[in-house]
Design a protein around this motif. Structure first.
Motif, PDB file in Angstrom:
ATOM      1  N   UNK A  53       0.814  -1.206   0.000  1.00 50.26           N
ATOM      2  CA  UNK A  53       0.000   0.000   0.000  1.00 50.26           C
ATOM      3  C   UNK A  53       0.852   1.262   0.000  1.00 50.26           C
ATOM      4  N   UNK A  54       1.844   1.323   0.874  1.00 47.51           N
ATOM      5  CA  UNK A  54       2.664   2.531   0.965  1.00 47.51           C
ATOM      6  C   UNK A  54       3.453   2.761  -0.321  1.00 47.51           C
ATOM      7  N   UNK A  55       3.986   1.699  -0.902  1.00 46.65           N
ATOM      8  CA  UNK A  55       4.745   1.848  -2.133  1.00 46.65           C
ATOM      9  C   UNK A  55       3.888   2.346  -3.278  1.00 46.65           C
ATOM     10  N   UNK A  56       2.686   1.796  -3.409  1.00 44.70           N
ATOM     11  CA  UNK A  56       1.796   2.233  -4.482  1.00 44.70           C
ATOM     12  C   UNK A  56       1.367   3.667  -4.269  1.00 44.70           C
ATOM     13  N   UNK A  57       1.065   4.045  -3.055  1.00 51.05           N
ATOM     14  CA  UNK A  57       0.655   5.430  -2.797  1.00 51.05           C
ATOM     15  C   UNK A  57       1.796   6.390  -3.106  1.00 51.05           C
ATOM     16  N   UNK A  58       3.024   5.991  -2.848  1.00 48.42           N
ATOM     17  CA  UNK A  58       4.179   6.838  -3.187  1.00 48.42           C
ATOM     18  C   UNK A  58       4.286   7.017  -4.703  1.00 48.42           C
ATOM     19  N   UNK A  59       4.044   5.954  -5.456  1.00 48.88           N
ATOM     20  CA  UNK A  59       4.072   6.048  -6.919  1.00 48.88           C
ATOM     21  C   UNK A  59       2.970   6.988  -7.404  1.00 48.88           C
ATOM     22  N   UNK A  60       1.784   6.856  -6.849  1.00 50.47           N
ATOM     23  CA  UNK A  60       0.656   7.676  -7.290  1.00 50.47           C
ATOM     24  C   UNK A  60       0.871   9.158  -7.008  1.00 50.47           C
ATOM     25  N   UNK A  61       1.657   9.453  -5.992  1.00 52.93           N
ATOM     26  CA  UNK A  61       1.917  10.843  -5.645  1.00 52.93           C
ATOM     27  C   UNK A  61       3.125  11.428  -6.379  1.00 52.93           C
ATOM     28  N   UNK A  62       3.720  10.655  -7.271  1.00 51.69           N
ATOM     29  CA  UNK A  62       4.902  11.120  -8.004  1.00 51.69           C
ATOM     30  C   UNK A  62       4.718  10.880  -9.504  1.00 51.69           C
ATOM     31  N   UNK A  63       3.775  11.594 -10.136  1.00 54.09           N
ATOM     32  CA  UNK A  63       3.519  11.346 -11.556  1.00 54.09           C
ATOM     33  C   UNK A  63       4.657  11.769 -12.469  1.00 54.09           C
ATOM     34  N   UNK A 336      -5.671   7.278  -6.298  1.00 54.37           N
ATOM     35  CA  UNK A 336      -5.235   8.390  -5.459  1.00 54.37           C
ATOM     36  C   UNK A 336      -4.379   9.312  -6.308  1.00 54.37           C
ATOM     37  N   UNK A 337      -4.304  10.561  -5.915  1.00 56.74           N
ATOM     38  CA  UNK A 337      -3.415  11.492  -6.594  1.00 56.74           C
ATOM     39  C   UNK A 337      -4.001  12.037  -7.882  1.00 56.74           C
ATOM     40  N   UNK A 338      -3.117  12.361  -8.807  1.00 58.64           N
ATOM     41  CA  UNK A 338      -3.476  13.048 -10.046  1.00 58.64           C
ATOM     42  C   UNK A 338      -4.497  12.273 -10.868  1.00 58.64           C
ATOM     43  N   UNK A 339      -4.421  10.952 -10.845  1.00 55.92           N
ATOM     44  CA  UNK A 339      -5.273  10.126 -11.697  1.00 55.92           C
ATOM     45  C   UNK A 339      -6.352   9.390 -10.906  1.00 55.92           C
ATOM     46  N   UNK A 340      -6.710   9.909  -9.742  1.00 58.36           N
ATOM     47  CA  UNK A 340      -7.818   9.301  -8.994  1.00 58.36           C
ATOM     48  C   UNK A 340      -9.040   9.229  -9.906  1.00 58.36           C
ATOM     49  N   UNK A 341      -9.831   8.185  -9.768  1.00 58.56           N
ATOM     50  CA  UNK A 341     -10.921   7.919 -10.705  1.00 58.56           C
ATOM     51  C   UNK A 341     -11.912   9.077 -10.782  1.00 58.56           C
ATOM     52  N   UNK A 342     -12.034   9.737 -11.940  1.00 64.32           N
ATOM     53  CA  UNK A 342     -12.982  10.851 -12.038  1.00 64.32           C
ATOM     54  C   UNK A 342     -14.436  10.374 -12.021  1.00 64.32           C
ATOM     55  N   UNK A 343     -14.655   9.112 -12.417  1.00 66.56           N
ATOM     56  CA  UNK A 343     -16.017   8.587 -12.467  1.00 66.56           C
ATOM     57  C   UNK A 343     -16.511   8.004 -11.169  1.00 66.56           C
ATOM     58  N   UNK A 344     -15.762   8.169 -10.078  1.00 64.76           N
ATOM     59  CA  UNK A 344     -16.159   7.585  -8.802  1.00 64.76           C
ATOM     60  C   UNK A 344     -17.557   8.008  -8.353  1.00 64.76           C
ATOM     61  N   UNK A 345     -17.969   9.287  -8.487  1.00 62.78           N
ATOM     62  CA  UNK A 345     -19.330   9.643  -8.047  1.00 62.78           C
ATOM     63  C   UNK A 345     -20.419   8.854  -8.765  1.00 62.78           C
ATOM     64  N   UNK A 346     -20.259   8.646 -10.073  1.00 58.20           N
ATOM     65  CA  UNK A 346     -21.249   7.862 -10.806  1.00 58.20           C
ATOM     66  C   UNK A 346     -21.187   6.398 -10.392  1.00 58.20           C
TER      67      UNK A 346
END
Length: 390
Positions: A53-63, A336-346
């Protein structure tokens, strides 16, 4: 992922294979074991595979270091990096604002209840084929304003696409993509011909959208609509299959949710944390760096496995326990981060409506002497969920 040839790096060890017997037999246990054994593993098919989890979150926060531009095919906006990504992302987000999707609730509720009633009438059903897949297709077509006449074709393409992806059949994948693209272009041409009489739906709206002072190209619109159909139908159907299988095995939780429908959203988030509907996404390394203690080089591909990351004991206390009240801030269900799912509300609205309809219409129970069949890589969830609706 299947649209490109497997990655081959002879100097790296073959630490795991997502198509191996142990993964096919029990995917969740295999992914958990991989995370515990080697959180940054190598696969000849996937390249570097990150599972913690921590490794993936670090990747998501470093586009900047981990690019989303991983395919030779246009992918709007998922396969873009800033600054190109920014205006397209801003455009797409407008289609999923809460007020935008809330108006769909009556139509989605009608679809869900119609399908749930039909399934209950059948008694013993495969929840995936009798409810989850039809709801996902009809819900997405309702969102886009597409006619009922295309639903069967879209459902068939989704099934063929999953099979071709599983078999790594690049020719079949290209043919399916071309067929869907042709359908989308035909729908766009139809709306152009109608002019001011075109239906005021989201597909028509895309024809009038602009990025950087220009109209979207047909290729860009097709990419967006491909993501909103083929990209979403499978994940939505998988989510509902996972939730249905879980609730069938937990009758007390069914009763709790019927008595307290407001608890359904938290239950969905926790069930899908335990068993995610989307297995993986990819990134391309842009500069030499280290992930989870493993050096990686510019140009390497990294696959992020969401499922074991959401079951990581370093991120969640007693991670395999069902606790719908738990803090979900580290749940990567929506990214998470820049590419968090934009369609999540739907997607959240669709899931909540479908689950409430099922619970209102029927009791969910396992079929005697029949068990859910896990979906094979690259899918997650179940290929078959035999239930008795009472």
């Amino acid at each position: 992922m299947a649209s490109e040839a497997p990655i081959v790096t002879p100097q790296c060890p073959q630490d795991w294979d997502p198509r191996s017997d142990d993964v096919i037999r029990d995917p969740l246990a295999a992914y958990d074991g991989l995370r515990a054994r080697c959180p940054m593993a190598w696969s000849g098919l996937l390249g570097w595979t990150l599972t913690d989890n921590a490794g993936i979150r670090a990747v998501l926060q470093d586009p900047e270091t981990f690019s989303n531009s991983v395919s030779r095919h246009l992918s709007v906006p998922n396969g873009m990096d800033p600054p190109q990504h920014t205006p397209f992302r801003r455009l797409v987000e407008r289609y999923f604002e809460p007020a935008e999707v809330a108006g769909l609730e009556p139509e989605l509720d009608g679809i869900a209840r119609e399908l749930a009633e039909a399934a209950r009438g059948a008694g013993d059903v495969d929840l995936v084929s009798d409810f989850c897949e039809p709801f996902a297709v009809r819900a997405q077509c309702a969102f886009l304003g597409w006619p009922r006449s295309v639903e069967a074709r879209l459902a068939e393409w989704a099934r063929r696409n999953e099979a071709a992806t599983r078999e790594q059949d690049r020719q079949a994948l290209a043919e399916i993509a071309a067929e869907l693209d042709a359908l989308v272009v035909a729908l766009l041409d139809e709306r152009r011909a109608l002019g001011d009489d075109a239906p005021p739906d989201r597909t028509t709206r895309l024809l009038h959208e602009q990025v950087d002072g220009r109209r979207l190209t047909d290729a860009e619109i097709v990419s967006i609509l491909r993501n909103w159909t083929m990209g979403e139908v499978g994940t939505l159907a998988a989510s509902l299959g996972i939730i249905g299988a879980f609730l069938a095995g937990h009758p007390a939780e069914q009763e709790r949710l019927r008595a307290d429908p407001a608890a359904v959203p938290d239950a969905i988030e926790e069930i899908l944390r335990l068993h995610g509907p989307l297995l993986a996404n990819r990134r391309r390394v842009t500069r030499d760096t280290t992930i989870a203690g493993q050096p990686v080089a510019a140009g390497d591909r990294v696959t992020l496995l969401w499922v074991p990351a959401n079951r990581d004991p370093a991120a969640f206390s007693d991670p395999l326990a069902y606790r719908p009240e738990r803090d979900q801030s580290r749940n990567l269900l929506w990214g998470e981060g820049l590419h968090v799912c934009p369609g999540a509300p739907l997607a959240r609205l669709e899931l909540q409506i479908a689950v409430r309809a099922l619970l209102d219409v029927a009791g969910l129970a396992p079929q005697p002497q029949a068990t859910p069949q896990p979906a094979a890589y690259p899918a997650s969830g179940f290929a078959f969920v035999p239930l008795r609706l009472e």
